[in-house]
Each structure stands twice: as C-alpha cells, then as structure tokens.
Design a protein around this motif. Structure first.
Motif, mmCIF file in Angstrom:
data_model
loop_
_atom_site.group_PDB
_atom_site.id
_atom_site.type_symbol
_atom_site.label_atom_id
_atom_site.label_comp_id
_atom_site.label_asym_id
_atom_site.label_seq_id
_atom_site.Cartn_x
_atom_site.Cartn_y
_atom_site.Cartn_z
ATOM 1 N N GLY A 152 -5.698 3.684 -5.139
ATOM 2 C CA GLY A 152 -5.312 4.996 -5.637
ATOM 3 C C GLY A 152 -5.907 5.342 -6.984
ATOM 4 N N ASP A 153 -6.230 4.318 -7.809
ATOM 5 C CA ASP A 153 -6.813 4.580 -9.128
ATOM 6 C C ASP A 153 -8.100 3.784 -9.365
ATOM 7 N N ASP A 206 0.829 -1.207 0.000
ATOM 8 C CA ASP A 206 0.000 0.000 0.000
ATOM 9 C C ASP A 206 0.871 1.267 0.000
ATOM 10 N N GLU A 207 1.449 1.524 -1.163
ATOM 11 C CA GLU A 207 2.189 2.759 -1.434
ATOM 12 C C GLU A 207 1.683 3.308 -2.765
ATOM 13 N N THR A 208 1.815 4.609 -2.982
ATOM 14 C CA THR A 208 1.390 5.172 -4.268
ATOM 15 C C THR A 208 2.203 4.609 -5.421
ATOM 16 N N ASP A 209 3.410 4.133 -5.124
ATOM 17 C CA ASP A 209 4.231 3.446 -6.126
ATOM 18 C C ASP A 209 4.568 2.038 -5.629
ATOM 19 N N THR A 218 -6.239 -1.800 -6.452
ATOM 20 C CA THR A 218 -5.431 -0.612 -6.182
ATOM 21 C C THR A 218 -6.385 0.553 -5.916
ATOM 22 N N ALA A 256 5.038 -0.503 -10.979
ATOM 23 C CA ALA A 256 4.432 0.242 -9.884
ATOM 24 C C ALA A 256 2.910 0.180 -9.976
ATOM 25 N N PHE A 257 2.258 0.065 -8.817
ATOM 26 C CA PHE A 257 0.802 0.076 -8.710
ATOM 27 C C PHE A 257 0.410 1.086 -7.641
ATOM 28 N N ASN A 258 -0.682 1.792 -7.896
ATOM 29 C CA ASN A 258 -1.084 2.910 -7.050
ATOM 30 C C ASN A 258 -1.945 2.460 -5.874
ATOM 31 N N GLY A 259 -1.272 2.109 -4.794
ATOM 32 C CA GLY A 259 -1.980 1.762 -3.567
ATOM 33 C C GLY A 259 -2.541 0.367 -3.553
ATOM 34 N N THR A 294 4.735 -0.277 -18.403
ATOM 35 C CA THR A 294 3.949 0.726 -17.698
ATOM 36 C C THR A 294 2.468 0.711 -18.073
#
Length: 388
Positions: A270-271, A191-194, A268, A250-253, A220
C-alpha cells in the motif's frame, strides 16, 4: 563471521543451526538508494520476453492449464507464493494458487532432479481459497496462507503427507510467513490497509497445532522500538484480530516476509515499503521507501513478494509496476535485476532460490493474458552467476 557468511550458514542450514552471535553491522541502517546493480545493466529481452543481465538465461517451466512438460499434471491457475525444498536427489518448487476453491485454489509442486530437469509434478493442497503467499519451515513443510477474511494457514508436505489446517495461527487475511529458528516463532503478515504484523509461538517447535498468536505493538513512526502482545482471540470473531490489542502497529497492506540473521524483512504494497525488524534489540525501521529514493526515480513499486540469496541480497518482486524483480544489496543499494515485458496486466510472484543459489524460480501470475483467474500464469526459472 561477516553478514554474508552468517546468512549463508542460515540458508544452507535451513534454520536448524542456532547462530552463536549477538551483534553484527546493521543490515539496512537507512532506506536503500539507487545504484548500478552488481550484475550490470539489463540486456534486450530474450525469447521469453525477459530482460536479464549478461550471463543469465531464462526458461519457462510451466504454464497454467497446461501439462507440466515431462509429467501428466496440469499446472494450476494464478501461481503465487513459492519456495524450494531439497529432496535428496534434487529439489522441489512449491507454488500456491491464488484463486477460489472451485477454480483450483491450493498449492502444487514440481519435482526436479539434480540437473534441474523436471521429473514430476502434483497437487499438495486442494479446496482452499486465495492461497496467496506463505512460507517454508525448517522442517520442510510449506505454510500456504489464505488471503481472505478469516483466512487460515494450511501446513502442507512437499516431501509427502496430507495437508493440515493450523487454526491456532489465527484467522485473518493471511499473506506471508517466515520461520525464525532462533526464537522458534513464525512471523505472519496481513494484507489489509490497516493490517498488523504477527508472530506465532508454537507450544512445541516443529508442531504448529497449538501455540500463542502475538501482534507487534509500537508507535506510529517509521522506526522505533516494539514489543509483542498476545492476541486474545485468534479466531478473529466477532472482533478481528487486528483490532483486539490496543497499540498494535498498523501496516498498509502486508505482503512478503523473509527471515535471516536475527532480522525479518516484510513488505507493504500500500505504501511501497520494505520494513526491517531487528530481533536482537527489538527495533524496526525502513529498508526501502519509494518516496525516499535518490538519485532519479524509484525502481521498485507495487512492492510484493520477497526472498533472500545466500550472499545476503534481497530480491523483491513487483505486483504491477514495471514487472520487475529488484535487488537490494547488504550495503543499501537498489537496482533492477530482471524485467518481464509484455505482461503489464500481471504480477511477479513466488521468487525462490535453489539450495545452491544458482537458480531462481518465480511466476507471472496472469502472464500475457492478464486474465483475472490467472489462466495465463507462467512459471519461470532463471539460471546464472548469482552471488553466493
């Protein structure tokens, strides 16, 4: 054997059976689209403030800070990720506590008899921090994951035993875990923005004390092929795990994670996406994206915890949004299964089915109070004619 039957075999066997197939129709070849749900529209809210389709009922199982009815155990604050375990005479629902160690972080269990009545409750993990999601193993342990920097995975024992930390599974902001008995690995979200998507390969299946942490390497885009690369230093210090491998996607959250039928799904927040990873051909794609829904508006936002039914439906819980659990069918249709009213300051957590597939447990982490430490948390059970 069709996809539903294969999923039923996987769920009921709880991963102890290797499935002898090599291909089947893609589970979600395109992002899910709006449709009428298989159970019809939601009715008016019941006495618990929950809107459900006809034929379904809800009950409150436990409230944070209050004694679980029928026991002497006080239910923990901030109930989060959860799972159900058969115990021979009924089942056990396990729930994390997403709060600090000083406020009771860790995990607890509620024991039910064969008729669904509560017969016990107790703590199975204490002294840990921000235990958010996690995952069940085929050997009936619960992986409780700390959602903090350099967080750890704790293996707990709902059927009896002392919790053990599993440092080989890496130290990062852990979220969820899902066991794959075919490849004998555990998938992990961050659970990180990246954040990254990982898998842990135990040296011996069933023993998580040692093994190799790997990370997904891909382009990407929102679909394509991928490979796995070993993370050189799972301890994540001085370089965090997500920055150790060039090309790691990378995955957003990263949030919830669910495995069935040579496929792993993860969310995810974040998105507002649900990702599908096909493990037979090493490809990934979108199962849901709130920007790609038609007709009308996207029903699912604040995408968070995820689980699956024996029929093959995915149930995805919202962190915020309209406080809904949404249902994604095997033919790419999404609808609202339930809505919790009057709790806009909370989030839905820990959805998990009983082995028979006719009861769904989940929690509202902060309940009607919206208190930051989850002191108003409520754990529910929904019973009804689920597709099995």
């Amino acid at each position: 054997m069709d996809r539903r039957n294969m999923l039923r075999a996987t769920v009921l066997g709880m991963g102890v059976m290797a499935l002898p197939f090599t291909a089947w129709p893609a589970a979600y070849a395109a992002p899910a689209q709006n449709a009428t749900g298989p159970y019809g529209p939601l009715l008016a809210a019941d006495a618990n403030g929950i809107q459900l389709p006809a034929g379904f009922t809800s009950q409150i199982v436990a409230r944070s800070g209050q004694t679980v009815p029928g026991t002497s155990y006080r239910w923990h604050n901030a109930p989060d990720g959860g799972a159900v375990f058969p115990n021979g005479t009924g089942w056990i629902y396990v729930s994390n506590s997403e709060t600090s160690a000083s406020a009771g972080g860790g995990a607890s269990r509620i024991v039910f008899n064969a008729s669904g009545a509560v017969v016990g409750a107790s703590r199975i993990l204490s002294g840990t921090n921000s235990n958010c999601a996690g995952g069940r193993t085929p050997w009936n342990t619960w992986l409780s994951c700390e959602e903090i920097s350099l967080g750890r995975v704790w293996e707990t024992y709902p059927l009896g035993g002392t919790a053990v930390v599993r440092p080989a599974m890496g130290r990062f902001k852990h979220e969820a875990a899902a066991a794959d008995p075919v490849r004998r690995v555990i998938y992990l979200t961050e659970d990180e923005t990246d954040g990254r998507f990982y898998r842990f390969v135990p040296s011996t299946w069933g023993d998580l004390s040692s093994g190799t942490l790997q990370v997904m390497v891909a382009g990407t885009g929102t679909s394509g092929s991928f490979t796995w690369a070993t993370v050189p230093d799972p301890d994540g210090s001085p370089t965090v795990t997500r920055n150790q491998v060039s090309g790691a996607k990378a995955f957003n959250g990263g949030e919830g994670c669910h495995y069935a039928n040579d496929t792993v799904w993860f969310t995810t927040k974040g998105d507002n996406r649900v990702w599908q990873v096909n493990l037979l051909n090493n490809t990934y794609e979108l199962a849901y994206d709130d920007n790609l829904v038609s007709p009308g508006t996207a029903p699912l936002t604040g995408v968070d915890n995820i689980t699956g039914s024996t029929f093959g439906d995915l149930y995805v819980a919202e962190d915020g949004g309209n406080m809904e659990i949404c249902l994604i069918t095997p033919d790419d249709k999404i609808s609202v299964f339930l809505r919790v009213n009057g709790q806009s300051g909370s989030e839905i957590t820990g959805p998990a089915f009983t082995p028979a597939g006719n009861r769904l447990y989940f929690s509202s982490q902060r309940g009607t109070s919206g208190a930051s430490q989850g002191t108003g948390g409520i754990t529910y059970c929904v019973t009804g004619p689920f597709r099995t």
